[in-house]
Design an enzyme around this catalytic site. Structure first.
Site, short mmCIF file in Angstrom:
data_model
loop_
_atom_site.label_atom_id
_atom_site.label_comp_id
_atom_site.label_asym_id
_atom_site.label_seq_id
_atom_site.Cartn_x
_atom_site.Cartn_y
_atom_site.Cartn_z
N ILE A 1 47.86 69.00 38.03
CA ILE A 1 47.56 67.99 37.02
C ILE A 1 46.07 67.99 36.70
O ILE A 1 45.66 67.79 35.55
CB ILE A 1 48.05 66.62 37.49
CG1 ILE A 1 49.60 66.59 37.42
CG2 ILE A 1 47.47 65.49 36.65
CD1 ILE A 1 50.22 65.32 37.92
N LYS B 1 46.65 57.89 47.64
CA LYS B 1 46.45 59.14 48.37
C LYS B 1 44.98 59.24 48.76
O LYS B 1 44.10 59.19 47.91
CB LYS B 1 46.84 60.34 47.50
CG LYS B 1 46.56 61.68 48.16
CD LYS B 1 46.91 62.84 47.24
CE LYS B 1 46.46 64.17 47.83
NZ LYS B 1 46.74 65.31 46.95
#
Length: 492
Positions: free
Chosen positions: A333, A65
């Site tokens: 997260i 990503k």
């Protein structure tokens, strides 16, 4: 994540304190499972635990990503990317966003995409790690991951148990507390087993079994700023060309995420139930998938906000038990990771002072409020016509956010407050992407010769375009370096 970090850093041999770490969880309780997109800080967590990156990618069916694309957030048909890494290059002591804003007003500058290596590479579906291939002046690309959260949990469970963490399977039936201090003394499981402890970490999700139900820490509701209150999550089949970025697409009463993994694609719809029905949201979600759905959409209900006290008595809440922010900027997260880091810095013993708890709670509140402001920013700066988006545009903003927007709009100023998560470059990309061009630039930028300014902008773009052209496709890069076994077999 908490058990793995504690098992790694608090083993008896390294601390001499004789910590005993036990994890109580049940296979029968599901997880939210929408936290499949991350930000680059996850690499620091894995590196601190000594986890090999390629092994992690294979084990979790991960992809890379480089940023998040926001499609339709300003208005339908418009898109921009909040990419990791720098945008442009400073001119002496003058930050690039001042140079860019003057260039835009002169008609010489393109969108931020043109001056960000991560953005250029992501939109070409390419990938590379490490030093640049063409020139030492080209920066390395910071990256994060998309991964299967369930596989990551399994990976970390094995990691934690290998380091002495005792896992106890069971449902918590009762929370036992000291009658005088109010501290939690033990957990009684449905099996009748009692698990005692000195410090309890509440990772029970939105139920907040310890911090909320047992200790009664109040919940501060932020739905007046972030009105979305429901989500639907559904996996779809793997696509042939998976992109190295998350896509967030605005819809009439919320937004949809798309997270490509090696073995499937994660999708979801976040929406406000006051503006769209559950059935209509599900129909829209399924209609906008890149590949066939692999299951029925799973509903999730939430209230955006935070606990007033996330460390109360001898209980510390981590993850969703501490609060909820929709996953627009992939912070869920990270908030787990930052809580773990904060706990290890304070490292509570059998005796703790209220001053320590107060400071921990202050730091948590600051972090959550600044991330909240960053997410609200995406909603309020819109030009869409739907009732939901008009309400977002017209809402009264938190004072901290209103001040930040005004500073950038008037003079192009962005100042990072203490150790907040998002950098000046991140704020710049979103404010520019949502349509703000500052009325003025810094004096140093205003003093630049127009021809020099144009040459500077053109040179940056040319350097990054040349660099990007040398990189392989995202899919090929994974196949060569870190493909999961199933993907390797498919390729063969």
């Amino acid at each position: 994540m908490t058990a793995a970090a504690f098992g790694h850093f608090l083993d008896e041999g390294s601390t001499g304190q004789g910590y005993k770490i036990r994890l109580v969880e049940s296979e029968t309780i599901g997880t939210i499972g929408v936290g499949e997109a991350t930000i680059p800080q996850i690499r620091m967590f894995n590196q601190a635990l000594g986890i090999d990156e390629n092994a992690f990618i294979r084990a979790t069916q991960a992809t890379f990503k480089l940023g998040i694309e926001f499609a339709g957030w300003k208005k339908p048909g418009h898109s921009y990317m909040h990419a990791f890494g720098d945008v442009g290059r400073a001119v002496g002591l003058c930050a690039f966003h001042h140079v860019w804003s003057r260039g835009v007003r002169l008609g010489l500058a393109g969108p931020t995409h043109d001056y960000c290596l991560n953005d250029i590479v992501a939109k070409q579906d390419r990938m590379h790690r490490g030093r640049a291939l063409t020139a030492p002046t080209v920066p390395e690309m910071p990256h994060a991951f998309h991964f299967d959260a369930g596989l990551y949990a399994r990976f970390l469970r094995d990691f934690a148990e290998a380091r002495g963490v005792q896992r106890i399977e069971g449902m918590i039936d009762e929370v036992l507390r000291d009658g005088e201090s109010g501290d939690v003394t033990a957990l009684r499981l449905a099996s009748g087993e009692t698990v005692s402890g000195d410090l309890f970490i509440d990772c029970s999700g939105m139920r907040a079994l310890l911090i909320g139900q047992a200790l009664g820490s109040p919940y501060e509701d932020w739905s007046h700023w972030l009105p979305c209150d429901r989500a639907l999550a559904v996996p779809s089949a793997r696509v042939e060309h998976f992109t190295p970025y998350t896509r967030s697409t605005a819809h009439d009463a919320g937004w949809q995420w798309r997270i490509p993994l090696q073995h499937r694609t994660g999708n979801g719809r976040v929406y406000c139930s006051a503006f769209i029905s559950d059935d209509a949201a599900a129909e829209s979600l399924l209609a906008h998938l890149d590949a066939p759905a692999l299951d029925d959409p799973r509903p999730i209900r939430f209230v955006t906000g935070r606990r007033r006290e996330v460390w109360k008595n001898n209980v510390i809440a981590v993850g969703l038990s501490s609060g909820f922010l929709e996953p627009l900027e992939s912070t869920s997260i990270h908030l787990i990771q930052s809580a773990i880091s904060r706990i290890l810095k304070f490292m509570p013993g059998k005796v703790t002072a209220q001053a320590e708890r107060d400071e921990y709670n202050r730091q948590f509140a600051f972090e959550m409020e600044r991330i909240r402001d960053f997410i609200v920013l995406h909603y309020t700066l819109n030009e869409r016509d739907e009732p939901f988006w008009r309400a977002c545009r017209e809402m009264e903003l938190p004072g901290t956010l209103a001040d930040r927007i005004a500073l950038f709009r008037e003079g192009g100023h962005i100042f990072r407050d203490a150790d907040e998560l998002f950098s000046e470059v991140a704020w710049f990309q979103v404010m520019a992407g949502q349509g703000i061009v500052p009325a003025r630039s810094h004096g140093m930028a205003e003093a630049l010769d127009v021809n020099d300014l144009k040459a500077w902008l053109d040179t940056i773009n040319a350097l990054y375009q040349r660099e990007a052209s040398r990189y392989p496709s995202h899919a090929d890069y994974i196949a060569r370096n870190c493909a999961a076994p199933a993907m390797t077999m498919a390729a063969a």
